[in-house]
Design an enzyme around this catalytic site. Sequence first.
Site, PDB file in Angstrom:
ATOM      1  NE  ARG A 277      20.405 -25.439  34.416  1.00 12.98           N
ATOM      2  CZ  ARG A 277      20.768 -24.234  34.857  1.00 12.98           C
ATOM      3  NH1 ARG A 277      20.568 -23.166  34.140  1.00 12.98           N
ATOM      4  NH2 ARG A 277      21.352 -24.128  36.040  1.00 12.98           N
TER       5      ARG A 277
ATOM      6  CE  LYS B 155      22.251 -19.609  30.864  1.00 14.44           C
ATOM      7  NZ  LYS B 155      22.787 -20.761  30.171  1.00 14.44           N
TER       8      LYS B 155
HETATM    9  C1  7PM Z   1      24.945 -16.444  35.662  1.00 13.19           C
HETATM   10  C2  7PM Z   1      25.094 -16.826  34.352  1.00 13.19           C
HETATM   11  C3  7PM Z   1      24.372 -17.289  36.586  1.00 13.19           C
HETATM   12  C4  7PM Z   1      24.681 -18.061  33.969  1.00 13.19           C
HETATM   13  C5  7PM Z   1      23.934 -18.504  36.213  1.00 13.19           C
HETATM   14  C6  7PM Z   1      24.109 -18.899  34.904  1.00 13.19           C
HETATM   15  C7  7PM Z   1      23.300 -23.795  32.103  1.00 13.19           C
HETATM   16  C8  7PM Z   1      23.634 -24.771  33.025  1.00 13.19           C
HETATM   17  C9  7PM Z   1      23.917 -22.823  33.922  1.00 13.19           C
HETATM   18  C10 7PM Z   1      22.894 -24.159  30.790  1.00 13.19           C
HETATM   19  C11 7PM Z   1      23.171 -26.430  31.485  1.00 13.19           C
HETATM   20  C12 7PM Z   1      22.111 -20.194  34.750  1.00 13.19           C
HETATM   21  C13 7PM Z   1      23.577 -20.175  34.426  1.00 13.19           C
HETATM   22  N1  7PM Z   1      23.458 -22.595  32.690  1.00 13.19           N
HETATM   23  N2  7PM Z   1      23.562 -26.085  32.724  1.00 13.19           N
HETATM   24  N3  7PM Z   1      24.019 -24.164  34.149  1.00 13.19           N
HETATM   25  N4  7PM Z   1      22.839 -25.500  30.547  1.00 13.19           N
HETATM   26  N5  7PM Z   1      23.093 -27.711  31.144  1.00 13.19           N
HETATM   27  O1  7PM Z   1      21.381 -19.490  34.051  1.00 13.19           O
HETATM   28  O2  7PM Z   1      22.601 -23.349  29.904  1.00 13.19           O
HETATM   29  O3  7PM Z   1      21.686 -20.869  35.690  1.00 13.19           O
HETATM   30  S1  7PM Z   1      24.355 -21.608  35.068  1.00 13.19           S
END
Ligand code: 7PM
Length: 276
Positions: A254, A220
């Site tokens: 995750r 991130k």
């Molecule tokens: C850009 C920024 C692309 C952030 C994708 C993301 C989470 C999630 C996501 C989290 C849970 C990513 C994120 N982040 N679900 N879905 N927790 N539970 O890094 O931190 O995939 S999307």
Amino acid sequence: MSKITSIQSELNKVQVMGILNVTPDSFSDGGQFTHFDSALKQVEQMIKNGVDVIDIGGESTRPGAVDVSVQDEIIRVIPLLKAIKSRFDINVSIDTSKAEVMAEAITFGADMINDVRALQNKGCLEVVAQSNIEICLMHMQGMPRTMQENPEYNDIIGDILDFFRQRINCCEQNGIHKERLVLDPGFGFGKTLEHNYEVLAKFSQFNALGLPLLAGISRKSMIGNLLNRDVSDRLAGSLAAAIVAVQQGAKIIRVHDVQESVDAMRILKAVAQYKI
Ligand code: 7PM
């Protein structure tokens, strides 16, 4: 399939959740895994590398993302869920905020609903209540399109705890038992760099609610912006942050990089056996 969360099973084992993005504009996979076959290959590889649960996301939840229709999301996610469940013995989580997608996911054997909107959308509580699927409730300030514009908190940990308490109450009032819930403070979701590091520093405070915690930090901006690294160069930072979360009680991490994350968790496990 065994429970993903550690309430009943393997109390001291951290679960590694591998991210499988099926959105064509996925920021860190560059659209590489849009296609079905390459998605299945990636799943196979993650399983070889020791993943505990595969998280399939068909909707763009990232900052600034545009909405995806119910039909598009179902088409992206459900055939893949079916294919994974018919080929592999692995837990699958579906990253969605839509009741219709949740219903399909439940029908086709998903083990967890990962909802960045914490079941606040119409119909979600009711759909989930009619199943026994596990649910990850994530905290977000604002909505994905605008949440990073000017996030503000007086007491970020207190606010997130209040939100969790309120969502847990809603779930219980709708017949969803606490035992089915996982909590996630939502790194990067309506939080500045400083907010994210404060949440990471104080992560252990979320244990007060007595539910398993999930940390999603992998690749991130909170890693990239601190280190000035591109998405492809955030592994070391991501592992460091994941370890900090796990040492404060995170039960699910995750991640994009399954093999490296599983290795890091094995080191923590080897150390943990000597702790009292
Ligand atoms: C850009 C920024 C692309 C952030 C994708 C993301 C989470 C999630 C996501 C989290 C849970 C990513 C994120 N982040 N679900 N879905 N927790 N539970 O890094 O931190 O995939 S999307």
